[in-house]
Design a protein around this motif. Structure first.
Motif, mmCIF file in Angstrom:
data_model
loop_
_atom_site.group_PDB
_atom_site.id
_atom_site.type_symbol
_atom_site.label_atom_id
_atom_site.label_comp_id
_atom_site.label_asym_id
_atom_site.label_seq_id
_atom_site.Cartn_x
_atom_site.Cartn_y
_atom_site.Cartn_z
ATOM 1 N N LYS A 63 1.058 -1.289 -0.120
ATOM 2 C CA LYS A 63 -0.162 0.172 -0.303
ATOM 3 C C LYS A 63 0.913 1.312 0.017
ATOM 4 O O LYS A 63 0.666 2.346 -0.070
ATOM 5 C CB LYS A 63 -0.649 0.089 1.203
ATOM 6 N N GLU A 64 1.984 1.000 0.755
ATOM 7 C CA GLU A 64 2.356 2.906 0.917
ATOM 8 C C GLU A 64 3.490 2.646 -0.743
ATOM 9 O O GLU A 64 3.265 3.833 -1.210
ATOM 10 C CB GLU A 64 4.144 2.355 1.617
ATOM 11 N N THR A 65 3.972 1.593 -1.530
ATOM 12 C CA THR A 65 4.465 2.028 -2.975
ATOM 13 C C THR A 65 3.332 3.028 -3.409
ATOM 14 O O THR A 65 3.421 2.703 -4.213
ATOM 15 C CB THR A 65 4.981 0.431 -3.420
ATOM 16 N N LEU A 66 2.146 2.245 -3.785
ATOM 17 C CA LEU A 66 1.008 2.130 -4.191
ATOM 18 C C LEU A 66 0.539 3.909 -4.140
ATOM 19 O O LEU A 66 -0.096 4.274 -4.238
ATOM 20 C CB LEU A 66 -0.357 1.398 -4.052
ATOM 21 N N ALA A 67 0.849 4.179 -2.803
ATOM 22 C CA ALA A 67 0.203 5.214 -1.900
ATOM 23 C C ALA A 67 1.319 6.551 -2.857
ATOM 24 O O ALA A 67 0.682 7.636 -3.623
ATOM 25 C CB ALA A 67 0.486 5.496 -0.684
ATOM 26 N N VAL A 68 2.127 6.153 -3.053
ATOM 27 C CA VAL A 68 3.560 7.037 -3.624
ATOM 28 C C VAL A 68 3.094 6.971 -5.117
ATOM 29 O O VAL A 68 3.481 8.064 -5.497
ATOM 30 C CB VAL A 68 5.469 5.982 -3.516
ATOM 31 N N LEU A 69 2.877 6.629 -5.578
ATOM 32 C CA LEU A 69 2.455 6.451 -7.174
ATOM 33 C C LEU A 69 1.469 7.111 -7.051
ATOM 34 O O LEU A 69 1.684 7.589 -8.100
ATOM 35 C CB LEU A 69 2.288 4.678 -7.714
ATOM 36 N N LEU A 70 0.393 7.159 -6.040
ATOM 37 C CA LEU A 70 -0.835 8.244 -6.327
ATOM 38 C C LEU A 70 -0.871 9.344 -5.454
ATOM 39 O O LEU A 70 -1.575 10.064 -6.070
ATOM 40 C CB LEU A 70 -1.888 7.027 -5.551
ATOM 41 N N GLN A 71 0.334 8.977 -4.669
ATOM 42 C CA GLN A 71 0.960 10.919 -4.675
ATOM 43 C C GLN A 71 -0.083 11.371 -3.230
ATOM 44 O O GLN A 71 -0.657 11.978 -3.391
ATOM 45 C CB GLN A 71 0.933 11.708 -5.966
ATOM 46 N N VAL A 72 -0.139 10.035 -2.712
ATOM 47 C CA VAL A 72 -0.659 10.773 -1.545
ATOM 48 C C VAL A 72 0.414 10.302 -0.516
ATOM 49 O O VAL A 72 1.677 9.543 -0.691
ATOM 50 C CB VAL A 72 -2.570 9.640 -1.527
#
Length: 107
Positions: A63-72
């Motif tokens: 989820k942290e990787t996805l958050a970075v990709l989604l800029q949150v």
């Protein structure tokens, strides 16, 4: 403003090097389903992480990787978007059975 030019060497050559850009198959029905733009962007990132060599459409990004990709700021901010994708049947979330807890996303 002067145009930029590139100096051309006396002899040009073509070398085998990097591959062409990769592509990601994203299904039209997800974009047309009415999910939010953030949920659709999350779906695109999940599809981008498909391990094509394994051939099983399973995703392992955290989820942290996805958050970075989604800029949150945090991984838990993507939960409402995951819920949207789950509600329309675009994503299945499975527990990988590891500690610390890790999800597998089936897209």
């Amino acid at each position: 403003m002067a145009a930029r030019t590139r100096a051309t060497p006396a002899a040009d050559e073509i070398r085998v090097g990097r591959d062409g850009p990769s592509w990601t198959q994203v299904y039209d029905w997800v974009g047309l389903s009415g999910v939010s733009p953030h949920a659709y962007a999350l779906y695109c990132h999940l599809r981008r992480h498909v391990n094509r060599e394994a051939g099983d459409s399973r995703e392992w990004p955290g989820k942290e990787t996805l958050a970075v990709l989604l800029q949150v700021a945090r991984g838990d901010y993507i939960d409402p978007w995951l819920d949207e994708l789950y509600a329309i049947g675009a994503v299945e979330v499975c527990d990988a059975g590891t500690m610390p807890r890790r999800n597998i996303y089936l897209v």
